[in-house]
Design an enzyme around this catalytic site. Sequence first.
Site, PDB file in Angstrom:
ATOM      1  N   HIS A  93      16.120 -18.539   4.490  1.00 51.26           N
ATOM      2  CA  HIS A  93      16.076 -17.396   5.421  1.00 51.26           C
ATOM      3  C   HIS A  93      16.205 -16.100   4.618  1.00 51.26           C
ATOM      4  O   HIS A  93      17.291 -15.747   4.166  1.00 51.26           O
ATOM      5  CB  HIS A  93      17.232 -17.486   6.429  1.00 51.26           C
ATOM      6  CG  HIS A  93      17.209 -16.404   7.469  1.00 51.26           C
ATOM      7  ND1 HIS A  93      17.506 -16.652   8.788  1.00 51.26           N
ATOM      8  CD2 HIS A  93      16.946 -15.076   7.399  1.00 51.26           C
ATOM      9  CE1 HIS A  93      17.424 -15.525   9.492  1.00 51.26           C
ATOM     10  NE2 HIS A  93      17.093 -14.546   8.656  1.00 51.26           N
ATOM     11  N   HIS A 111      16.908 -17.317  16.017  1.00 53.63           N
ATOM     12  CA  HIS A 111      17.931 -16.271  15.988  1.00 53.63           C
ATOM     13  C   HIS A 111      18.722 -16.461  17.283  1.00 53.63           C
ATOM     14  O   HIS A 111      18.268 -16.070  18.360  1.00 53.63           O
ATOM     15  CB  HIS A 111      17.286 -14.876  15.932  1.00 53.63           C
ATOM     16  CG  HIS A 111      18.302 -13.786  15.835  1.00 53.63           C
ATOM     17  ND1 HIS A 111      18.490 -13.024  14.696  1.00 53.63           N
ATOM     18  CD2 HIS A 111      19.230 -13.356  16.721  1.00 53.63           C
ATOM     19  CE1 HIS A 111      19.481 -12.163  14.898  1.00 53.63           C
ATOM     20  NE2 HIS A 111      19.942 -12.335  16.132  1.00 53.63           N
ATOM     21  N   LYS A 151       9.430 -18.980  14.443  1.00 51.42           N
ATOM     22  CA  LYS A 151      10.727 -18.314  14.565  1.00 51.42           C
ATOM     23  C   LYS A 151      10.867 -17.689  15.941  1.00 51.42           C
ATOM     24  O   LYS A 151       9.998 -16.936  16.384  1.00 51.42           O
ATOM     25  CB  LYS A 151      10.852 -17.234  13.481  1.00 51.42           C
ATOM     26  CG  LYS A 151      12.128 -16.399  13.540  1.00 51.42           C
ATOM     27  CD  LYS A 151      13.329 -17.093  12.925  1.00 51.42           C
ATOM     28  CE  LYS A 151      14.646 -16.387  13.216  1.00 51.42           C
ATOM     29  NZ  LYS A 151      15.060 -15.450  12.190  1.00 51.42           N
ATOM     30  N   HIS A 167      14.360 -11.886   4.124  1.00 48.99           N
ATOM     31  CA  HIS A 167      13.413 -10.856   4.569  1.00 48.99           C
ATOM     32  C   HIS A 167      12.853 -10.130   3.353  1.00 48.99           C
ATOM     33  O   HIS A 167      13.608  -9.514   2.593  1.00 48.99           O
ATOM     34  CB  HIS A 167      14.099  -9.859   5.492  1.00 48.99           C
ATOM     35  CG  HIS A 167      14.659 -10.509   6.718  1.00 48.99           C
ATOM     36  ND1 HIS A 167      13.955 -10.623   7.885  1.00 48.99           N
ATOM     37  CD2 HIS A 167      15.843 -11.137   6.936  1.00 48.99           C
ATOM     38  CE1 HIS A 167      14.684 -11.270   8.772  1.00 48.99           C
ATOM     39  NE2 HIS A 167      15.836 -11.599   8.230  1.00 48.99           N
ATOM     40  N   ASP A 224      19.769 -14.661   4.609  1.00 47.75           N
ATOM     41  CA  ASP A 224      19.445 -13.555   5.509  1.00 47.75           C
ATOM     42  C   ASP A 224      19.528 -12.215   4.777  1.00 47.75           C
ATOM     43  O   ASP A 224      19.964 -11.215   5.353  1.00 47.75           O
ATOM     44  CB  ASP A 224      20.352 -13.554   6.752  1.00 47.75           C
ATOM     45  CG  ASP A 224      19.811 -12.633   7.842  1.00 47.75           C
ATOM     46  OD1 ASP A 224      18.633 -12.231   7.755  1.00 47.75           O
ATOM     47  OD2 ASP A 224      20.572 -12.306   8.768  1.00 47.75           O
ATOM     48  N   HIS A 272      21.666 -18.324  10.540  1.00 48.27           N
ATOM     49  CA  HIS A 272      22.881 -17.534  10.302  1.00 48.27           C
ATOM     50  C   HIS A 272      23.971 -17.788  11.339  1.00 48.27           C
ATOM     51  O   HIS A 272      24.359 -16.900  12.096  1.00 48.27           O
ATOM     52  CB  HIS A 272      22.575 -16.028  10.190  1.00 48.27           C
ATOM     53  CG  HIS A 272      21.494 -15.497  11.112  1.00 48.27           C
ATOM     54  ND1 HIS A 272      21.517 -15.694  12.470  1.00 48.27           N
ATOM     55  CD2 HIS A 272      20.380 -14.771  10.860  1.00 48.27           C
ATOM     56  CE1 HIS A 272      20.456 -15.116  13.009  1.00 48.27           C
ATOM     57  NE2 HIS A 272      19.754 -14.558  12.044  1.00 48.27           N
TER      58      HIS A 272
HETATM   59  C1  NCD Z   1      17.472  -8.835   9.952  1.00 48.64           C
HETATM   60  C2  NCD Z   1      16.462  -7.773   9.495  1.00 48.64           C
HETATM   61  O1  NCD Z   1      16.876  -6.677   9.126  1.00 48.64           O
HETATM   62  O2  NCD Z   1      15.266  -8.070   9.492  1.00 48.64           O
HETATM   63  N1  NCD Z   1      18.697  -8.162  10.272  1.00 48.64           N
HETATM   64  C3  NCD Z   1      19.922  -8.699  10.314  1.00 48.64           C
HETATM   65  O3  NCD Z   1      20.849  -7.993  10.689  1.00 48.64           O
HETATM   66  N2  NCD Z   1      20.147  -9.936   9.969  1.00 48.64           N
HETATM   67  C4  NCD Z   1      16.917  -9.626  11.083  1.00 48.64           C
HETATM   68  C5  NCD Z   1      17.732 -10.845  11.445  1.00 48.64           C
HETATM   69  O4  NCD Z   1      17.650 -11.870  10.789  1.00 48.64           O
HETATM   70  O5  NCD Z   1      18.473 -10.747  12.428  1.00 48.64           O
HETATM   71 ZN    ZN Z   2      17.250 -12.661   9.193  1.00 41.93          ZN
END
Ligand code: NCD
Ligand code: ZN
Length: 344
Positions: free
Chosen positions: A14, A135, A98, A16, A246, A173
Amino acid sequence: MNKNIEIIQPDDWHVHFREGDMLEMVTNFSSRINKRCVAMPNTEIPITDTNKASSYKELLERASNNNFIPLIPCYLNENLDLEDFRTGIQNKVFFGSKLYPSNATTNSSHGVSDISKIFKFLEILEEEKSPLLIHGEKVADNIDIFDREKYFIDDELSFIRKKFPLLKITLEHVSTSYGVNYVKENENIAGTITPHHMLLTKKDVFLDDAINPHHFCMPVVKNETDLIALRNAACYNNSKFFLGTDSAPHPIQEKKPDLSSKPGIFSSPCSIELYAEIFDEENAIDNLEIFCSINGPKHYNYPINDTKIKLEKKEWFMSEFSSYKDIQVKNFYANKKINWKVAY
Ligand code: NCD
Ligand code: ZN
């Protein structure tokens, strides 16, 4: 005492990576360590079809080290093209799908507001044995921000599991002891755990008259009892929980000391080291490999990596920012001492 350990190369299930200059800046932090990463599809224009997934994969491959494998879930939305979705799942262009409840987190405004409207996609996932990544937060005016995970589990997840009992699910998460217990007690479901949910509590976010935006993420970090439950779940007798950082970078100007701040913690410059530190603190360093490198591939029916990485027990300090071109992102654990380091 200096100590070295070697573990099978991990995967981050996981993370981004964003787009543009941000993507170029952050991808290598993950590909330096991980063989595979699940690249979350909540980009500015979300990854909702096979064309977008293929070009995003190419961008990530170009920005990363050799042999790095980005896996891209389809961003679920009731208006997806069913045939394109089916083809993408069957041909593994998508790494499952997702589910973002709408408005639960960053770039989730195109997410799902009525679960029953995406049943046709969940049917395909179940048939094709392809995973649903979730999520797990229910957002409503009358639901406290700290209770969103529990409400999602009780009202939505239980419903999905009843309707699609064979669907393979990942609760992303996990942030509460309630979530930990739910994953432990039920079949066909596993959970990812981030470093920050095992290091922070809400006291680190909600200050007297402001928030610390660098500790603000969704789901928000919770109480000490939740932190302990997550540490126990990751470190001991664990076959259902695995690594998912995450890591979610935002430019520094998007971070404000109130709830209008973009949620997301950028941990990839030190995430494997923080996991090592947590396992060491829990006297469970021997279980680090199971969590980082074995439970994830087992859940997803992927091969376990055949390469290794080394970690040394030695002190270092995390730098305050990561910068590239005109982007600056605050690092998680900025200026703090970390006791483990990847050895290259
Ligand atoms: C994530 C993001 O910024 O893309 N933010 C977060 O607070 N974890 C998105 C997510 O996984 O919720
Ligand atoms: Zn995330």
